[in-house]
Design an enzyme around this catalytic site. Structure first.
Site, PDB file in Angstrom:
ATOM      1  N   ARG A  92      15.944  61.686  31.229  1.00 22.28           N
ATOM      2  CA  ARG A  92      15.806  60.231  31.408  1.00 22.28           C
ATOM      3  C   ARG A  92      14.682  59.830  32.353  1.00 22.28           C
ATOM      4  O   ARG A  92      14.698  58.760  32.952  1.00 22.28           O
ATOM      5  CB  ARG A  92      17.131  59.615  31.857  1.00 22.28           C
ATOM      6  CG  ARG A  92      18.224  59.755  30.807  1.00 22.28           C
ATOM      7  CD  ARG A  92      19.502  59.074  31.240  1.00 22.28           C
ATOM      8  NE  ARG A  92      20.505  59.169  30.178  1.00 22.28           N
ATOM      9  CZ  ARG A  92      21.769  58.777  30.312  1.00 22.28           C
ATOM     10  NH1 ARG A  92      22.176  58.276  31.473  1.00 22.28           N
ATOM     11  NH2 ARG A  92      22.610  58.883  29.319  1.00 22.28           N
ATOM     12  N   HIS A 110      -9.447  48.480  17.499  1.00 24.11           N
ATOM     13  CA  HIS A 110      -8.396  49.440  17.160  1.00 24.11           C
ATOM     14  C   HIS A 110      -7.562  49.043  15.944  1.00 24.11           C
ATOM     15  O   HIS A 110      -6.934  49.891  15.326  1.00 24.11           O
ATOM     16  CB  HIS A 110      -7.475  49.657  18.359  1.00 24.11           C
ATOM     17  CG  HIS A 110      -8.106  50.444  19.475  1.00 24.11           C
ATOM     18  ND1 HIS A 110      -9.233  50.013  20.132  1.00 24.11           N
ATOM     19  CD2 HIS A 110      -7.764  51.635  20.046  1.00 24.11           C
ATOM     20  CE1 HIS A 110      -9.562  50.915  21.058  1.00 24.11           C
ATOM     21  NE2 HIS A 110      -8.691  51.888  21.027  1.00 24.11           N
ATOM     22  N   GLU A 137     -14.804  53.922  24.190  1.00 20.62           N
ATOM     23  CA  GLU A 137     -13.837  53.119  24.947  1.00 20.62           C
ATOM     24  C   GLU A 137     -14.502  52.414  26.123  1.00 20.62           C
ATOM     25  O   GLU A 137     -14.135  51.293  26.488  1.00 20.62           O
ATOM     26  CB  GLU A 137     -12.678  53.994  25.435  1.00 20.62           C
ATOM     27  CG  GLU A 137     -11.818  54.591  24.326  1.00 20.62           C
ATOM     28  CD  GLU A 137     -10.967  53.560  23.587  1.00 20.62           C
ATOM     29  OE1 GLU A 137     -10.864  52.409  24.066  1.00 20.62           O
ATOM     30  OE2 GLU A 137     -10.403  53.900  22.533  1.00 20.62           O
ATOM     31  N   ASN A 143      -7.126  46.542  22.718  1.00 18.36           N
ATOM     32  CA  ASN A 143      -7.014  46.963  21.318  1.00 18.36           C
ATOM     33  C   ASN A 143      -8.205  46.511  20.480  1.00 18.36           C
ATOM     34  O   ASN A 143      -8.198  46.683  19.260  1.00 18.36           O
ATOM     35  CB  ASN A 143      -5.725  46.412  20.718  1.00 18.36           C
ATOM     36  CG  ASN A 143      -4.664  47.484  20.550  1.00 18.36           C
ATOM     37  OD1 ASN A 143      -3.992  47.541  19.539  1.00 18.36           O
ATOM     38  ND2 ASN A 143      -4.520  48.348  21.537  1.00 18.36           N
ATOM     39  N   ARG A 197      -3.320  42.473  27.784  1.00 20.74           N
ATOM     40  CA  ARG A 197      -3.549  43.893  27.504  1.00 20.74           C
ATOM     41  C   ARG A 197      -3.942  44.127  26.046  1.00 20.74           C
ATOM     42  O   ARG A 197      -4.511  45.166  25.707  1.00 20.74           O
ATOM     43  CB  ARG A 197      -2.302  44.713  27.870  1.00 20.74           C
ATOM     44  CG  ARG A 197      -2.557  46.216  27.796  1.00 20.74           C
ATOM     45  CD  ARG A 197      -1.501  47.038  28.469  1.00 20.74           C
ATOM     46  NE  ARG A 197      -1.768  48.456  28.340  1.00 20.74           N
ATOM     47  CZ  ARG A 197      -1.116  49.417  28.959  1.00 20.74           C
ATOM     48  NH1 ARG A 197      -0.144  49.113  29.790  1.00 20.74           N
ATOM     49  NH2 ARG A 197      -1.439  50.687  28.787  1.00 20.74           N
ATOM     50  N   HIS A 209      -7.547  52.299  14.037  1.00 22.02           N
ATOM     51  CA  HIS A 209      -6.324  53.073  13.801  1.00 22.02           C
ATOM     52  C   HIS A 209      -6.045  53.227  12.314  1.00 22.02           C
ATOM     53  O   HIS A 209      -5.572  54.281  11.866  1.00 22.02           O
ATOM     54  CB  HIS A 209      -5.132  52.400  14.485  1.00 22.02           C
ATOM     55  CG  HIS A 209      -5.053  52.662  15.957  1.00 22.02           C
ATOM     56  ND1 HIS A 209      -4.165  52.019  16.777  1.00 22.02           N
ATOM     57  CD2 HIS A 209      -5.755  53.500  16.763  1.00 22.02           C
ATOM     58  CE1 HIS A 209      -4.315  52.450  18.027  1.00 22.02           C
ATOM     59  NE2 HIS A 209      -5.280  53.342  18.036  1.00 22.02           N
ATOM     60  N   LYS A 261      -9.893  48.719  33.060  1.00 19.86           N
ATOM     61  CA  LYS A 261      -8.607  48.975  32.412  1.00 19.86           C
ATOM     62  C   LYS A 261      -7.450  48.719  33.369  1.00 19.86           C
ATOM     63  O   LYS A 261      -6.461  48.087  33.007  1.00 19.86           O
ATOM     64  CB  LYS A 261      -8.533  50.410  31.873  1.00 19.86           C
ATOM     65  CG  LYS A 261      -7.138  50.720  31.341  1.00 19.86           C
ATOM     66  CD  LYS A 261      -7.083  51.607  30.151  1.00 19.86           C
ATOM     67  CE  LYS A 261      -5.693  51.562  29.539  1.00 19.86           C
ATOM     68  NZ  LYS A 261      -5.484  52.581  28.505  1.00 19.86           N
TER      69      LYS A 261
END
Length: 372
Positions: free
Chosen positions: A122, A249, A186, A246, A242, A253, A228
Site C-alpha cells: 500500500r 501527446h 519534451e 500533454n 497540468r 500517444h 514541469k
C-alpha cells in the site's frame, strides 16, 4: 556544481527535492539510509549492467541491504505482467514496508517502478534516479506512474510522488543520440507551452546540447525541470493546468499505440507537436511562421518526422478516443497561440476541435508531414 529544486505538492504539505548535477549516483547513501533499511533497485536489463550493479555495490559497501531487479528494456514491456513479475520477486525476497524502491532508468523504468512502489504494501518510499534525458525532464517529476494496456498508453496507474529525484548528468554519456533527441522533444514542448526563452535557447544551442556540453546541458535541464515542477505544483492531479504537459501527446500517444511502439515516444510526440500546432494554425490561433519554426527545431535535433506507413484517419481517431483529456470519447487538444504561450480555455487548458479540422490535420500528417 549541484543545483536543487523543491517540488511542493499543493494538496498537502508534502515536498521533495530534485537534485541536478554530475557524479551524484554514488553519493546517496546517507540520504537513502534515512528512508529505509532495505532497498529494491528496479531497472531494465541495459541499465542494470551500466549502472545498476555499480549502485548496488556502492550501497552494499555501506552495509545496506540492497537487491537488484531488472526486466527487458523497451516500451513493449511496460505492462501489467512486468509489474506483477517485479512484485512477485520482491515478495520472494521477503521485502516489506521497510523497503525503498529506487527507480533507476529511463521513462519506462520510472513509470513502472513508481507504480510498484505506489501499490506494494500500500505504498513504500520511492527515489527516482532517471538515466535518460526524457526521464530527467519529464517522467521522474510529478508522480505519474503506470503501465500500458492493448487499448492505450498509461491507461492504468496512479499519482505517487517520490521522496527525491536524483538527476546525475554523467549518466547521459552512455545515451545514444536518438535517445537524447527523444528527451529534447519534451524540453521543446516545455518551451512551447510556457517559456519562449527556453525554446530560443534550445534553437541556439542544439549542437552544444547534442554533444553534451556540461554548462548548456545543466542549464537546459534545470529550466525544463523548473517548468514541469511549477505546473505540477499548481495542479498535481491533472484537473486543469497540468493538461498543458500533454501538448503533442494526444496524437503522439495514438501513433505509439498504432505502431506498437516501433516509433519511440519522443519521435511520436514530435509529430504530435507539429500536427497539433497545425490545428492551431487552421483555427487561426497560431501563425504559419511559428509552425515552420517548430518544424525546423525538431529537424535540428534529428527527429525523423516519419511514420512507417499511412494510417486510416478513422483508425487514428479511434486511438485518440481513449486519451485522458477526452470527454465522451471525443479528443480534446492543448492549443498554443504563440511559442511560449498556451490557451487556458476557462481553466480546462484543452478544447474540442471540429472533427473535419482534425481529419484535415491527420491528412496533412499522412500525406505532407510524414509522407514517404
Amino acid at each position: 556544481m549541484t543545483q536543487k529544486l523543491i517540488c511542493k505538492i499543493p494538496s498537502s504539505s508534502y515536498q521533495y527535492e530534485i537534485e541536478i548535477g554530475s557524479g551524484l549516483l554514488n553519493f546517496q547513501t546517507q540520504y537513502l539510509s534515512s528512508l529505509a533499511s532495505r532497498f529494491a533497485i528496479i531497472t531494465d536489463d541495459k541499465i542494470a549492467s551500466l549502472y545498476g550493479k555499480q549502485l548496488q555495490e556502492s550501497l552494499a559497501s555501506s552495509d545496506l541491504e540492497v537487491y537488484l531487479f531488472s526486466f527487458p528494456s523497451g516500451e513493449q514491456h511496460k505492462t501489467r505482467e512486468t509489474k506483477e513479475l517485479l512484485e512477485n520477486q520482491l515478495f520472494e525476497k521477503g521485502l516489506g514496508r521497510d523497503t525503498c524502491v529506487i527507480a533507476l532508468g529511463g521513462g519506462v523504468v520510472t513509470d513502472i517502478a513508481g507504480y510498484v512502489a505506489a501499490t506494494y504494501c500500500r505504498g513504500i518510499p520511492l527515489v527516482m534516479i532517471p538515466t535518460s534525458l526524457l526521464g530527467m525532464v519529464d517522467a521522474s517529476i510529478g508522480g505519474k506512474t503506470g503501465v500500458n494496456v492493448p487499448d492505450g498508453k498509461n491507461m492504468l496507474g496512479c499519482i505517487y510522488q517520490p521522496n527525491k529525484v536524483v538527476i546525475d548528468l554523467s549518466t547521459l554519456k552512455s545515451l545514444p543520440k536518438k535517445e537524447l533527441a527523444n528527451g529534447v522533444v519534451e524540453m521543446i514542448k516545455h518551451g512551447l507551452i510556457a517559456d519562449y526563452k527556453l525554446f530560443e535557447d534550445l534553437e541556439r544551442h542544439s549542437q552544444q546540447l547534442l554533444t553534451l556540453d556540461a554548462t548548456v546541458l545543466e542549464k537546459m535541464i534545470f529550466d525544463s525541470c523548473r517548468i514541469k515542477k511549477e505546473i505540477v505544483e499548481q495542479d498535481e492531479r491533472e484537473n486543469g493546468k497540468r493538461r498543458l504537459l500533454n501538448f503533442g501527446h494526444t496524437i503522439g500517444h495514438a501513433i505509439e499505440c498504432l505502431t506498437h511502439y516501433s516509433i519511440s515516444h519522443g519521435e511520436a510526440v514530435a509529430i504530435g507537436l507539429l500536427v497539433e500546432s497545425y490545428l492551431s494554425v487552421k483555427l487561426g490561433i497560431l501563425d504559419q511562421k511559428s509552425l515552420d519554426r517548430i518544424k525546423k527545431i525538431l529537424l535540428q535535433y534529428g527527429l525523423p518526422l516519419q511514420l512507417p506507413s499511412r494510417f486510416p484517419i478513422q483508425t487514428i481517431l479511434d486511438a485518440m478516443a481513449l486519451d485522458k483529456k477526452s470527454l465522451k470519447g471525443q479528443p480534446r487538444f492543448v492549443m498554443i497561440d504563440a511559442i511560449g504561450s498556451s490557451l487556458a480555455y476557462d481553466s480546462s487548458y484543452c478544447t474540442h476541435v471540429e472533427e473535419s479540422l482534425i481529419k484535415n490535420a491527420l491528412h496533412w500528417m499522412n500525406y505532407d508531414l510524414c509522407c514517404h
